[in-house]
Design a protein around this motif. Structure first.
Motif, short mmCIF file in Angstrom:
data_model
loop_
_atom_site.label_atom_id
_atom_site.label_comp_id
_atom_site.label_asym_id
_atom_site.label_seq_id
_atom_site.Cartn_x
_atom_site.Cartn_y
_atom_site.Cartn_z
N SER A 68 -2.70 4.91 1.16
CA SER A 68 -2.86 5.47 2.50
C SER A 68 -2.39 6.91 2.52
O SER A 68 -1.34 7.25 1.94
CB SER A 68 -2.04 4.68 3.51
N ASN A 69 -3.17 7.74 3.20
CA ASN A 69 -2.79 9.12 3.46
C ASN A 69 -1.99 9.10 4.77
O ASN A 69 -2.45 8.51 5.74
CB ASN A 69 -4.09 9.92 3.67
N PRO A 70 -0.83 9.73 4.81
CA PRO A 70 -0.01 9.64 6.02
C PRO A 70 -0.61 10.40 7.20
O PRO A 70 -1.54 11.20 7.06
CB PRO A 70 1.31 10.27 5.61
N ASN A 71 -0.01 10.18 8.35
CA ASN A 71 -0.32 10.91 9.58
C ASN A 71 -0.16 12.41 9.34
O ASN A 71 0.76 12.84 8.63
CB ASN A 71 0.64 10.39 10.65
N CYS A 72 -1.03 13.20 9.97
CA CYS A 72 -1.09 14.64 9.68
C CYS A 72 0.21 15.38 10.05
O CYS A 72 0.65 16.26 9.31
CB CYS A 72 -2.27 15.28 10.38
N VAL B 162 0.86 -1.20 0.00
CA VAL B 162 0.00 0.00 0.00
C VAL B 162 0.89 1.24 0.00
O VAL B 162 1.63 1.49 0.96
CB VAL B 162 -0.93 0.02 1.23
N PRO B 163 0.85 2.04 -1.08
CA PRO B 163 1.66 3.26 -1.09
C PRO B 163 1.20 4.25 -0.02
O PRO B 163 -0.01 4.40 0.22
CB PRO B 163 1.43 3.85 -2.48
N LEU B 164 2.17 4.88 0.62
CA LEU B 164 1.90 5.91 1.64
C LEU B 164 2.37 7.21 1.00
O LEU B 164 3.57 7.43 0.83
CB LEU B 164 2.70 5.59 2.90
N VAL B 165 1.41 8.06 0.64
CA VAL B 165 1.75 9.12 -0.32
C VAL B 165 1.50 10.52 0.21
O VAL B 165 0.41 10.84 0.68
CB VAL B 165 0.93 8.91 -1.63
#
Ligand SMILES: NC(=O)c1ccc[n+]([C@@H]2O[C@H](COP(=O)([O-])OP(=O)(O)OC[C@H]3O[C@@H](n4cnc5c(N)ncnc54)[C@H](OP(=O)(O)O)[C@@H]3O)[C@@H](O)[C@H]2O)c1
Length: 328
Positions: free
Chosen positions: A122-126, A102-105
């Motif tokens: 996946s959207n990374p941690n803010c 799963v790409p973390l972009v």
């Protein structure tokens, strides 16, 4: 095109809706999902009222894009069902971030990790997202070796209930004392600093701190990056700030670093004013200020970075990825 927003009634979901109006044509068909509590309520997109549906297996239809912001548990349960029906899913939770497939972009940093065969992103941690935006141009020029980030995280990073709790604490004024335990964090956050954000793990670090470590390494493709993280929760509504001390392989130059940051799409360097969370709120750009050379070495840069956790920390990045995916 058909787009679903899951968690549409939340802090992130509402921002996603606003940004979709801006980023996509007005003929897109939207479906909105939330919990049973919100089912039947209406939200407006492009001047059309759309009824919010309860998220359950029976309601999952086929979509081109699904922007998912309803927590890790729901993502684990339902994200793959949307994928199986043919959608690209962009998830804001931490459920899939560290999976190899799963790409973390962070859009603007590593969107090349997305390919035509990618179905789940996946959207990374803010907090990590804002930090990585500022590190990328510096890393490209001077080659990162280690970072020591210390974040001051706003309560909206914990969702709607935390914001409501902050607002209630603020009404207590001088009656808000340190033994107040009824709020979201179990101790007062209004007018206060809690020296941890997230849940403490056995190693003494919080899960939020470990996101700095693991997610920065994955996004920057640097599995050996040394990260020494500390996070605090502060009585700020929106806007996560981080002081970062970054050590590089090569000698740094403050003037060049400021130029690189200023030229990097999505980052602004503020030299005339110190950028605060209130400045960052509502801004798409990540704001950097107070960049200095290290006192002990000419290979160190110390700086402050602050960004709107609901925008580049969540909704904006998700919609930027969605737009990118729609052009693949
Ligand atoms: N806030 C941030 O800065 C930020 C940044 C990065 C990532 N994230 C992630 O984004 C996600 C949403 O965060 P948020 O801040 O928007 O939280 P929030 O304001 O609490 O919103 C949560 C959303 O999830 C929905 N939801 C809750 N339980 C559900 C269920 N059983 N079935 C379907 N929907 C359900 C809620 O619907 P109801 O309104 O019906 O309860 C609401 O739409 C989380 O995974 C969070 O970790 C947040």
């Amino acid at each position: 095109m058909k787009i679903a927003v899951v968690g549409a009634t939340g802090l992130v979901g509402r921002k996603i809706i606003n940004l979709c109006e801006e980023y996509f044509e007005s003929d897109v068909q939207y479906s909105l999902y939330a919990s049973s509590k919100s089912a039947g309520s209406e939200l407006t997109i492009n001047n059309r009222n759309i009824v919010v549906q309860e998220l359950n297996e029976k309601n999952i239809l086929n979509f081109d894009l699904v922007l998912f912001s309803a927590g890790g548990e729901r993502a684990q349960l339902y994200a793959k069902s949307f994928v199986d029906k043919g959608a690209f899913v962009i998830d804001n939770s931490s459920a899939f971030r560290m999976l190899d497939d799963v790409p973390l972009v962070v859009y603007g940093v590593n969107e090349e990790a997305i390919t035509k065969s990618t179905k789940l992103i996946s959207n990374p941690n803010c907090t990590t997202m804002g930090l990585v935006m500022s590190l990328k141009p510096l890393h490209d020029a001077f080659v990162l070796k280690s970072i020591t980030p210390t974040s001051y995280q706003a309560v909206s990073g914990s969702g709607t209930r935390a914001v409501e709790s902050l607002e209630k604490e603020l009404t207590l004024s001088d009656n808000l004392l340190s033994d107040y335990s009824e709020g979201f964090y179990g101790q007062p956050v209004a007018k206060n600093v809690i020296p941890v954000a997230g849940n403490l793990l056995e190693n003494g670090y919080s899960d939020e701190e470990m996101k700095f470590v693991n997610e920065s390494r994955k996004i920057l493709s640097m599995k050996n990056l040394i990260v020494e993280p500390s996070n605090a929760r502060v009585g700020v509504k929106t806007g996560h700030g981080t002081f970062c001390s970054a050590v590089f392989e090569n000698q740094v130059d403050v003037g060049s670093a400021i130029n690189l940051l200023s030229q990097f799409d999505g980052v602004e360097y503020w030299s005339d004013k110190l950028a605060t969370p209130l400045d960052a709120e509502g801004q798409n750009n990540v704001l950097v200020s107070r960049l200095r050379q290290g006192l002990s070495s000419n290979k160190i840069l110390n700086f402050w970075v602050v960004s709107d956790n609901l925008l580049k920390g969540a909704a904006l990045n998700a919609v930027q990825i969605a737009k990118h995916v729609s052009t693949l």
